[in-house]
Design an enzyme around this catalytic site. Structure first.
Site, PDB file in Angstrom:
ATOM      1  CG  PHE A 272      -1.831  -1.245   1.222  1.00 49.56           C
ATOM      2  CD1 PHE A 272      -2.808  -1.456   0.269  1.00 49.56           C
ATOM      3  CD2 PHE A 272      -1.612  -2.221   2.175  1.00 49.56           C
ATOM      4  CE1 PHE A 272      -3.574  -2.611   0.274  1.00 49.56           C
ATOM      5  CE2 PHE A 272      -2.373  -3.381   2.182  1.00 49.56           C
ATOM      6  CZ  PHE A 272      -3.359  -3.576   1.227  1.00 49.56           C
ATOM      7  NE  ARG A 273       3.434   6.576  -3.367  1.00 50.52           N
ATOM      8  CZ  ARG A 273       4.199   7.313  -2.563  1.00 50.52           C
ATOM      9  NH1 ARG A 273       4.046   7.237  -1.248  1.00 50.52           N
ATOM     10  NH2 ARG A 273       5.111   8.120  -3.070  1.00 50.52           N
ATOM     11  CG  MET A 274       2.013   2.468   4.014  1.00 53.18           C
ATOM     12  SD  MET A 274       1.139   1.950   5.516  1.00 53.18           S
ATOM     13  CE  MET A 274       0.868   0.216   5.175  1.00 53.18           C
TER      14      MET A 274
END
Length: 220
Positions: free
Chosen positions: A198-200
């Site tokens: 999740f793009r973390m």
């Protein structure tokens, strides 16, 4: 009108969970070169082709960026080393502006490393040793090539190689040409990137300050 049919779609939640969850975070370490060597060793096991491939970015005489992929040949406290023709486009650009950026991307590991720094020439004795270690045909090709310059036809290149192959038939003492050698990117910053769900993503940047590497985490 743009045609996006060939571009992969944005990952779904299921894609993220399948492909990214469980990826390790970058460890808190003091030595970025040791961490790089660890990542490179893992990449050598996991990447099918050219785990030592890196994008090399330079600027031309008008300050416009230029980039291409070259192969890393050694790494140590002195820097990241690659070899090329000094009269190539990158050679001319580095002569005028001896600074460069490197980018490593290991797709199978979902990792990147970015390097920025000044550029110095590899000592001639070291360049001689590396040139002598290359396959004979590769040494002949390096001599035959006017790298980055217009080629009238592929036949012209082949004829040069044939002539040199005949000249050095039965010999291994092929001298390194004066216009071919190595460059070393002396790192001023090294940034590690590890994909997360999740793009973390996880980012750890090291900056050289007063002879000491200073780390800091960055927002993704």
């Amino acid at each position: 009108m743009s045609d996006n049919s060939v571009i992969p779609p944005t990952p779904t939640e299921a894609d993220y969970k399948r492909d990214s969850e469980g990826n390790p975070l970058i460890p808190d370490v003091a030595d970025p070169l040791a961490l790089f060597r660890d990542w490179m060793a893992t990449a050598r096991e996991k990447e099918l082709n050219d785990s030592n491939a890196m994008s090399l970015a330079t600027v031309d005489g008008h300050g416009r960026p230029d980039v291409r992929v070259v192969l890393l040949k050694s790494v140590g406290e002195e820097g990241f080393t690659f070899y090329t023709n000094f009269e190539s486009a990158k050679g001319e650009q580095l002569k005028a502006s001896p600074h460069a950026a490197l980018g490593f991307h290991w797709k199978s590991l979902r990792r990147q490393v970015r390097v920025r720094g000044s550029v110095t020439s590899v000592p001639e004795a070291e360049a001689d040793e590396y040139f002598a270690s290359r396959a004979k045909a590769s040494r002949i090709s390096a001599i035959a090539s006017d790298q980055s310059r217009p080629l009238p036809s592929r036949d012209v290149f082949a004829q040069r190689i044939d002539a040199l192959s005949e000249e050095y038939d039965g010999r291994e003492d092929i001298p390194r040409p004066d216009n071919w050698g190595g460059y070393r990117v002396v790192p001023e910053s090294i940034e590690f990137w590890q994909d997360q769900a999740f793009r973390m993503h996880d980012r750890l940047k090291f900056t050289m300050k007063n002879g000491v590497w200073t780390p800091e985490r960055l927002y993704p």
